[in-house]
Design a protein around this motif. Structure first.
Motif, PDB file in Angstrom:
ATOM      1  N   CYS A  18       0.843  -1.193   0.000  1.00  0.00           N
ATOM      2  CA  CYS A  18       0.000   0.000   0.000  1.00  0.00           C
ATOM      3  C   CYS A  18       0.875   1.239   0.000  1.00  0.00           C
ATOM      4  N   PHE A  19       0.736   2.069  -1.024  1.00  0.00           N
ATOM      5  CA  PHE A  19       1.481   3.322  -1.065  1.00  0.00           C
ATOM      6  C   PHE A  19       0.868   4.314  -0.082  1.00  0.00           C
ATOM      7  N   PRO A  20       1.668   5.214   0.476  1.00  0.00           N
ATOM      8  CA  PRO A  20       1.140   6.190   1.441  1.00  0.00           C
ATOM      9  C   PRO A  20       0.089   7.104   0.819  1.00  0.00           C
ATOM     10  N   LEU A  21      -0.827   7.560   1.639  1.00  0.00           N
ATOM     11  CA  LEU A  21      -1.819   8.549   1.234  1.00  0.00           C
ATOM     12  C   LEU A  21      -1.463   9.871   1.907  1.00  0.00           C
ATOM     13  N   VAL A  22      -1.161  10.877   1.104  1.00  0.00           N
ATOM     14  CA  VAL A  22      -0.804  12.200   1.617  1.00  0.00           C
ATOM     15  C   VAL A  22      -2.034  13.097   1.507  1.00  0.00           C
ATOM     16  N   ILE A  23      -2.444  13.682   2.639  1.00  0.00           N
ATOM     17  CA  ILE A  23      -3.636  14.530   2.686  1.00  0.00           C
ATOM     18  C   ILE A  23      -3.231  16.002   2.680  1.00  0.00           C
ATOM     19  N   VAL A  24      -3.815  16.754   1.769  1.00  0.00           N
ATOM     20  CA  VAL A  24      -3.553  18.194   1.657  1.00  0.00           C
ATOM     21  C   VAL A  24      -4.862  18.924   1.929  1.00  0.00           C
ATOM     22  N   GLN A  25      -4.871  19.760   2.955  1.00  0.00           N
ATOM     23  CA  GLN A  25      -6.087  20.446   3.356  1.00  0.00           C
ATOM     24  C   GLN A  25      -6.310  21.732   2.561  1.00  0.00           C
ATOM     25  N   ARG A  52      -2.324   1.172   5.488  1.00  0.00           N
ATOM     26  CA  ARG A  52      -1.791   2.256   4.665  1.00  0.00           C
ATOM     27  C   ARG A  52      -1.317   3.420   5.532  1.00  0.00           C
ATOM     28  N   LYS A  53      -0.136   3.912   5.252  1.00  0.00           N
ATOM     29  CA  LYS A  53       0.381   5.069   5.958  1.00  0.00           C
ATOM     30  C   LYS A  53      -0.332   6.323   5.486  1.00  0.00           C
ATOM     31  N   VAL A  54      -0.810   7.128   6.428  1.00  0.00           N
ATOM     32  CA  VAL A  54      -1.482   8.383   6.114  1.00  0.00           C
ATOM     33  C   VAL A  54      -0.625   9.539   6.609  1.00  0.00           C
ATOM     34  N   ILE A  55      -0.357  10.492   5.727  1.00  0.00           N
ATOM     35  CA  ILE A  55       0.502  11.638   6.047  1.00  0.00           C
ATOM     36  C   ILE A  55      -0.288  12.923   5.854  1.00  0.00           C
ATOM     37  N   PHE A  56      -0.323  13.768   6.881  1.00  0.00           N
ATOM     38  CA  PHE A  56      -0.928  15.095   6.748  1.00  0.00           C
ATOM     39  C   PHE A  56       0.188  16.085   6.431  1.00  0.00           C
ATOM     40  N   ALA A  57       0.169  16.619   5.211  1.00  0.00           N
ATOM     41  CA  ALA A  57       1.209  17.559   4.796  1.00  0.00           C
ATOM     42  C   ALA A  57       0.885  18.956   5.304  1.00  0.00           C
ATOM     43  N   SER A  58       1.919  19.696   5.654  1.00  0.00           N
ATOM     44  CA  SER A  58       1.740  21.049   6.170  1.00  0.00           C
ATOM     45  C   SER A  58       2.068  22.060   5.077  1.00  0.00           C
ATOM     46  N   GLY A 103      12.131  15.142   5.976  1.00  0.00           N
ATOM     47  CA  GLY A 103      10.904  15.097   5.200  1.00  0.00           C
ATOM     48  C   GLY A 103       9.925  14.072   5.736  1.00  0.00           C
ATOM     49  N   LEU A 104       8.664  14.265   5.444  1.00  0.00           N
ATOM     50  CA  LEU A 104       7.638  13.331   5.889  1.00  0.00           C
ATOM     51  C   LEU A 104       7.702  12.009   5.131  1.00  0.00           C
ATOM     52  N   TYR A 105       8.244  12.052   3.904  1.00  0.00           N
ATOM     53  CA  TYR A 105       8.401  10.831   3.105  1.00  0.00           C
ATOM     54  C   TYR A 105       9.605  11.009   2.182  1.00  0.00           C
ATOM     55  N   PRO A 106      10.820  11.005   2.767  1.00  0.00           N
ATOM     56  CA  PRO A 106      12.034  11.317   1.993  1.00  0.00           C
ATOM     57  C   PRO A 106      12.347  10.296   0.904  1.00  0.00           C
ATOM     58  N   GLN A 107      11.795   9.088   0.998  1.00  0.00           N
ATOM     59  CA  GLN A 107      12.065   8.068  -0.024  1.00  0.00           C
ATOM     60  C   GLN A 107      11.170   8.206  -1.249  1.00  0.00           C
ATOM     61  N   TRP A 108      10.377   9.263  -1.304  1.00  0.00           N
ATOM     62  CA  TRP A 108       9.468   9.489  -2.427  1.00  0.00           C
ATOM     63  C   TRP A 108      10.236   9.444  -3.739  1.00  0.00           C
ATOM     64  N   SER A 109       9.783   8.593  -4.665  1.00  0.00           N
ATOM     65  CA  SER A 109      10.479   8.397  -5.935  1.00  0.00           C
ATOM     66  C   SER A 109       9.573   7.606  -6.874  1.00  0.00           C
ATOM     67  N   GLU A 111      10.028   4.555  -7.640  1.00  0.00           N
ATOM     68  CA  GLU A 111       9.877   3.232  -7.020  1.00  0.00           C
ATOM     69  C   GLU A 111       9.006   3.302  -5.774  1.00  0.00           C
ATOM     70  N   ASN A 112       8.895   4.477  -5.177  1.00  0.00           N
ATOM     71  CA  ASN A 112       8.090   4.654  -3.968  1.00  0.00           C
ATOM     72  C   ASN A 112       7.106   5.810  -4.173  1.00  0.00           C
ATOM     73  N   PRO A 113       6.099   5.601  -5.017  1.00  0.00           N
ATOM     74  CA  PRO A 113       5.149   6.685  -5.303  1.00  0.00           C
ATOM     75  C   PRO A 113       4.153   6.899  -4.172  1.00  0.00           C
ATOM     76  N   ILE A 114       3.322   7.898  -4.309  1.00  0.00           N
ATOM     77  CA  ILE A 114       2.321   8.215  -3.288  1.00  0.00           C
ATOM     78  C   ILE A 114       0.965   8.452  -3.942  1.00  0.00           C
ATOM     79  N   HIS A 115      -0.074   8.333  -3.119  1.00  0.00           N
ATOM     80  CA  HIS A 115      -1.406   8.805  -3.484  1.00  0.00           C
ATOM     81  C   HIS A 115      -1.593  10.153  -2.805  1.00  0.00           C
ATOM     82  N   LEU A 116      -2.287  11.054  -3.450  1.00  0.00           N
ATOM     83  CA  LEU A 116      -2.557  12.367  -2.870  1.00  0.00           C
ATOM     84  C   LEU A 116      -4.058  12.592  -2.774  1.00  0.00           C
ATOM     85  N   LEU A 117      -4.492  13.147  -1.662  1.00  0.00           N
ATOM     86  CA  LEU A 117      -5.898  13.483  -1.449  1.00  0.00           C
ATOM     87  C   LEU A 117      -5.989  14.947  -1.048  1.00  0.00           C
TER      88      LEU A 117
END
Length: 428
Positions: A18-25, A52-58, A103-109, A111-117
């Protein structure tokens, strides 16, 4: 259920990633997970093998889409926020912002993509991020395919009438009407920014690149800004970015055009209904206003958006040009109000109390965007999938968690959607 979906479901027992889900408010959104509640239980229901890892971006609650996108990128990978030399000079603020030591997800690449909400303004923020990655703003290594999917809720991709109601000049945006709600809000933002070094984190507006705190300017400078804010009345602030004019500029640059390897899904919400049988204008019924316990401002905005007079907007929004049956006086640049209200479809007035329905679908018009307005369980990349939720306000699904059946269903559906995307690679 299709064969490909059955294969994907069976394969889930063989591989689970499961790729991380990054939430942008959205605008003024700065709550992180405090009020979002227990949604993860429903999000992860279709994937019992892992969580699934959930990340709240600032990002800046009141910043422009460009600045928010830059802050989003560096909050994930780490480092010092770089708004870009050209952009910073054009809008008279510092090129660099805060530094993220980790970073909240420094391995972002790739090979390590993310979902964004993205909720509300978070939606076009995510779109801007992918556009800047395509433009090479973050260097040649950052690729738009790092984003596996873009998911939005109640996003003002094509602008909203609400910003004009709250103070933006309909004939001279980004100028703001004196003593309007928007004018008062800008004064509050300047005051908070001035005292930000000694205020709690909840009041962090990410305005350090503007040098607005008492460490950078005098009280006299603050008073000048309270009288007339060059920032709030600029094209580099959130209010202007939700005008129809700004949306047209982004569409001219082809921002938001689907990328072939990214999946897109938007949730469009509305709570209004037709005010008259032979009219496309919308209103909020008394029953609806009680059902959703709407606060007075949201109820007021829903009614205003539902009967907004588009003929007063200058320059004329591009979506009005798309309706070829609308007669105009070319020489005088006038729209005939009575005629366009008959020709313009009701989705331009249907709204969730903040954003009209058509604006929430996707960036640009349907004729210039690959889109599908029907539910699907087997998504394909490069297409905007749109689902509409009636009797739903701008804040019914997120961010305030009340454990309603609709909220649970939204997160359950999103979890299925994300899992379906991830399992496509397993079955190919």
């Amino acid at each position: 259920m299709s064969d490909s979906w059955k294969q994907a479901t069976e394969a889930s027992s063989l591989q689970c990633r499961c790729f991380p889900l990054v939430i942008v408010q959205g605008f003024l959104g700065h709550t992180e997970s405090r009020i979002w509640g227990d949604f993860e239980r429903h999000l992860n229901q279709n994937c019992p093998e892992c969580e699934r890892k959930v990340i709240f971006a600032s990002v800046g609650p009141v910043s422009s889409l460009h600045d928010r996108a830059c802050e989003l990128y560096y909050s994930l990978v780490g480092g010092t926020v770089d708004y870009g030399e050209e952009h910073s000079k054009a809008h008279a603020h510092s090129r660099y912002g805060r530094t993220h030591a980790q970073g909240l997800y420094p391995q972002w690449s790739l090979e390590n993509p993310i979902h964004l909400l993205g909720h509300s303004l978070g939606g076009p923020t995510i779109v801007k991020l992918q556009y800047l990655m395509k433009q090479g703003h973050f260097g040649p290594h950052a690729h738009p395919d790092w984003i596996r999917s873009i998911n939005t809720i109640s996003a003002p991709f094509r602008g909203t009438q609400a910003v004009y109601t709250l103070g933006e000049r309909v004939d001279a945006a980004p100028k703001v009407r004196p003593f309007s709600a928007g004018s008062m809000l800008s004064k509050a933002i300047h005051t908070i920014s001035y005292f930000s070094p000694i205020l709690p984190k909840a009041f962090d507006l990410h305005t350090e690149s503007r040098r607005l705190s008492f460490r950078d300017i005098s009280i006299f400078c603050l008073l000048k800004m309270l009288w007339k804010s060059e920032w709030a009345e600029s094209q580099d602030a959130a209010p202007f970015d939700v005008t129809f004019e700004s949306a047209d500029q982004r569409e001219a640059n082809q921002e938001g055009q689907p990328y072939p390897q990214t999946f897109y899904r938007s949730c469009a919400t509305y709570l209004t209904e037709k005010s008259e049988q032979n009219s496309n204008l919308h209103t909020v019924s008394f029953t609806n206003s009680l059902s959703f316990l709407l606060v007075a401002p949201l109820l007021f905005l829903a009614r205003v958006i539902g009967s907004f007079d588009f003929s007063i907007i200058r320059p004329v929004p591009s979506f009005l040009d798309e309706i070829s049956t609308i007669p105009t006086d070319v020489e005088k640049g006038k729209l005939y109000t009575a005629d366009y209200r008959k020709s313009l479809p009701e989705e331009y007035w249907a709204n969730d109390g903040v954003v009209p329905l058509f604006s929430q679908w996707h960036p640009a018009s349907c004729c210039s965007t690959r889109c599908q307005h029907v539910e699907t369980r087997v998504p394909a990349p490069g297409i905007w999938y749109v689902e509409q939720w009636d009797k739903t306000s701008h804040s019914s699904l997120v961010p305030l968690w009340v454990a309603s059946d609709r909220q649970k269903q939204y997160w359950l559906n999103l979890g299925r959607w994300l899992r379906g995307i991830e399992l496509q690679g397993v079955c190919t």
